[in-house]
Write an enzyme that holds these catalytic residues in place. Structure first.
Site, mmCIF file in Angstrom:
data_model
loop_
_atom_site.group_PDB
_atom_site.id
_atom_site.type_symbol
_atom_site.label_atom_id
_atom_site.label_comp_id
_atom_site.label_asym_id
_atom_site.label_seq_id
_atom_site.Cartn_x
_atom_site.Cartn_y
_atom_site.Cartn_z
ATOM 1 N N ILE A 152 -0.697 -3.840 6.327
ATOM 2 C CA ILE A 152 -1.282 -3.292 7.553
ATOM 3 C C ILE A 152 -0.797 -4.204 8.671
ATOM 4 O O ILE A 152 -1.253 -5.341 8.800
ATOM 5 C CB ILE A 152 -2.821 -3.279 7.482
ATOM 6 N N LYS A 186 -0.804 -13.403 6.427
ATOM 7 C CA LYS A 186 -2.041 -12.815 5.898
ATOM 8 C C LYS A 186 -2.659 -13.759 4.872
ATOM 9 O O LYS A 186 -1.953 -14.548 4.243
ATOM 10 C CB LYS A 186 -1.738 -11.478 5.201
ATOM 11 N N PRO A 197 -1.823 -6.729 1.729
ATOM 12 C CA PRO A 197 -0.395 -6.628 1.425
ATOM 13 C C PRO A 197 -0.167 -6.422 -0.070
ATOM 14 O O PRO A 197 -0.863 -7.006 -0.902
ATOM 15 C CB PRO A 197 0.182 -7.977 1.860
#
Length: 119
Positions: free
Chosen positions: A65, A33, A2
């Site tokens: 993602i 994440k 990220p």
């Protein structure tokens, strides 16, 4: 993977390591994440005008993602807008955040792509 990037007319003197850490932690938490992959970039002191004046404002991009989508982005916005208002003085109505969902094959890391790393 990220990456949160903010371009703003807020002064560099207001961007402290503590603020960067708070944003990094918030991004990791809202996306689910590991913070070890999160990158936060703040580009301060930009010549910016919003609605004809130079009060604090900015444009941002949150790239990840996965973990982005119609409902997820509302959750991320609900986390990021208050944080940026509190820490940098950027009002909610003077900031755009663009959410960018990338495929693992489009993000490189450590000499390869996340498609290879994540399988």
């Amino acid at each position: 993977m990220p990456h949160f990037r903010l371009e703003t007319n807020v002064s560099k003197s207001k961007v402290t390591p503590e603020i960067l850490k708070k944003i990094s932690t918030a991004v990791a938490k809202t996306l689910g994440k590991p913070e070890s992959y999160v990158v936060v970039t703040i580009v301060p002191d930009q010549l910016m005008h919003w609605d004809g004046d130079d009060k604090p404002c900015g444009t941002a991009t949150l790239m990840s993602i996965g973990s982005l989508g119609v409902e997820q982005n509302k959750k991320h916005a609900a986390v990021l807008y208050p944080l940026l208002k509190k820490e940098l003085g950027i009002p909610d109505d003077r900031l755009y955040i663009t959410f960018s969902d990338q495929s693992s094959s489009n993000v490189g890391y450590s000499g390869t792509t996340f498609q290879t790393i994540l399988g």
